[in-house]
Design an enzyme around this catalytic site. Sequence first.
Site, PDB file in Angstrom:
ATOM      1  N   TYR A  22       0.843  -1.191   0.000  1.00 29.34           N
ATOM      2  CA  TYR A  22       0.000   0.000   0.000  1.00 29.34           C
ATOM      3  C   TYR A  22       0.883   1.247   0.000  1.00 29.34           C
ATOM      4  O   TYR A  22       0.629   2.205  -0.724  1.00 29.34           O
ATOM      5  CB  TYR A  22      -0.918   0.004   1.219  1.00 29.34           C
ATOM      6  CG  TYR A  22      -1.977  -1.056   1.122  1.00 29.34           C
ATOM      7  CD1 TYR A  22      -3.157  -0.803   0.435  1.00 29.34           C
ATOM      8  CD2 TYR A  22      -1.794  -2.306   1.693  1.00 29.34           C
ATOM      9  CE1 TYR A  22      -4.136  -1.777   0.338  1.00 29.34           C
ATOM     10  CE2 TYR A  22      -2.773  -3.283   1.607  1.00 29.34           C
ATOM     11  CZ  TYR A  22      -3.938  -3.014   0.928  1.00 29.34           C
ATOM     12  OH  TYR A  22      -4.899  -3.970   0.827  1.00 29.34           O
ATOM     13  N   ASN A  45     -13.100  -0.398  -4.773  1.00 28.24           N
ATOM     14  CA  ASN A  45     -12.861  -1.293  -5.893  1.00 28.24           C
ATOM     15  C   ASN A  45     -14.012  -1.255  -6.902  1.00 28.24           C
ATOM     16  O   ASN A  45     -14.768  -2.207  -7.002  1.00 28.24           O
ATOM     17  CB  ASN A  45     -12.684  -2.712  -5.357  1.00 28.24           C
ATOM     18  CG  ASN A  45     -12.049  -3.571  -6.424  1.00 28.24           C
ATOM     19  OD1 ASN A  45     -11.836  -3.129  -7.528  1.00 28.24           O
ATOM     20  ND2 ASN A  45     -11.748  -4.786  -6.086  1.00 28.24           N
ATOM     21  N   CYS A  53      -6.606  -6.123  -7.174  1.00 27.96           N
ATOM     22  CA  CYS A  53      -6.355  -5.750  -5.765  1.00 27.96           C
ATOM     23  C   CYS A  53      -5.580  -6.846  -5.049  1.00 27.96           C
ATOM     24  O   CYS A  53      -4.953  -6.601  -4.036  1.00 27.96           O
ATOM     25  CB  CYS A  53      -7.662  -5.519  -5.041  1.00 27.96           C
ATOM     26  SG  CYS A  53      -9.058  -5.384  -6.105  1.00 27.96           S
ATOM     27  N   HIS A  54      -5.635  -8.047  -5.567  1.00 29.09           N
ATOM     28  CA  HIS A  54      -4.936  -9.146  -4.878  1.00 29.09           C
ATOM     29  C   HIS A  54      -3.432  -8.968  -4.975  1.00 29.09           C
ATOM     30  O   HIS A  54      -2.683  -9.601  -4.246  1.00 29.09           O
ATOM     31  CB  HIS A  54      -5.366 -10.478  -5.487  1.00 29.09           C
ATOM     32  CG  HIS A  54      -5.106 -10.570  -6.948  1.00 29.09           C
ATOM     33  ND1 HIS A  54      -6.015 -10.161  -7.886  1.00 29.09           N
ATOM     34  CD2 HIS A  54      -4.023 -11.021  -7.618  1.00 29.09           C
ATOM     35  CE1 HIS A  54      -5.495 -10.394  -9.090  1.00 29.09           C
ATOM     36  NE2 HIS A  54      -4.287 -10.901  -8.960  1.00 29.09           N
ATOM     37  N   GLU A  82      -0.123 -16.687 -10.429  1.00 28.51           N
ATOM     38  CA  GLU A  82       0.695 -15.759 -11.215  1.00 28.51           C
ATOM     39  C   GLU A  82       2.185 -16.013 -11.027  1.00 28.51           C
ATOM     40  O   GLU A  82       3.003 -15.424 -11.700  1.00 28.51           O
ATOM     41  CB  GLU A  82       0.365 -14.320 -10.791  1.00 28.51           C
ATOM     42  CG  GLU A  82      -1.046 -13.938 -11.215  1.00 28.51           C
ATOM     43  CD  GLU A  82      -1.360 -12.513 -10.818  1.00 28.51           C
ATOM     44  OE1 GLU A  82      -0.540 -11.915 -10.112  1.00 28.51           O
ATOM     45  OE2 GLU A  82      -2.417 -12.017 -11.204  1.00 28.51           O
TER      46      GLU A  82
END
Length: 106
Positions: A22, A45, A53-54, A82
């Site tokens: 953040y 969101n 956001c993950h 990912e």
Amino acid sequence: MTVFERIYAIVRQIPPGRVATYGQVAMLAGNPRWARVVGYALHQNPDPDTIPCHRVVNRQGRTASAFAFGGEDMQRFLLEAEGVGFTPEGVVDLEKYIWHTDVDNR
DNA sequence: TTAATGACCTATC
DNA sequence: CGATAGGCCATTA
């Protein structure tokens, strides 16, 4: 143009297999003290489809407990998909997978 | 316009 | 190491 828009733009630029904190997003957005605002922005969101956001985690490399994305497990699943590795502690290895920005160091 | 809130971060006990 | 307190900012009611 609100700060949220800027934050969303930054989050969208996070490459796959990489995570950002953040504070990092806040700094890239323009001010290093928007960490809370970043969280607030992601809380809204408005576009979950274009806003990963993950890939945004806190300083501990952990996600929010109140993650309204499907649960912390969901985020872990997405990140692993990912290529982001997790530590035995169950948190993201920021030292290895944190996003350093394209201009700074990929 | 004032007051309250929040998916944070850092320092201290 | 875990928990608590304070600071910081923009958005919303």
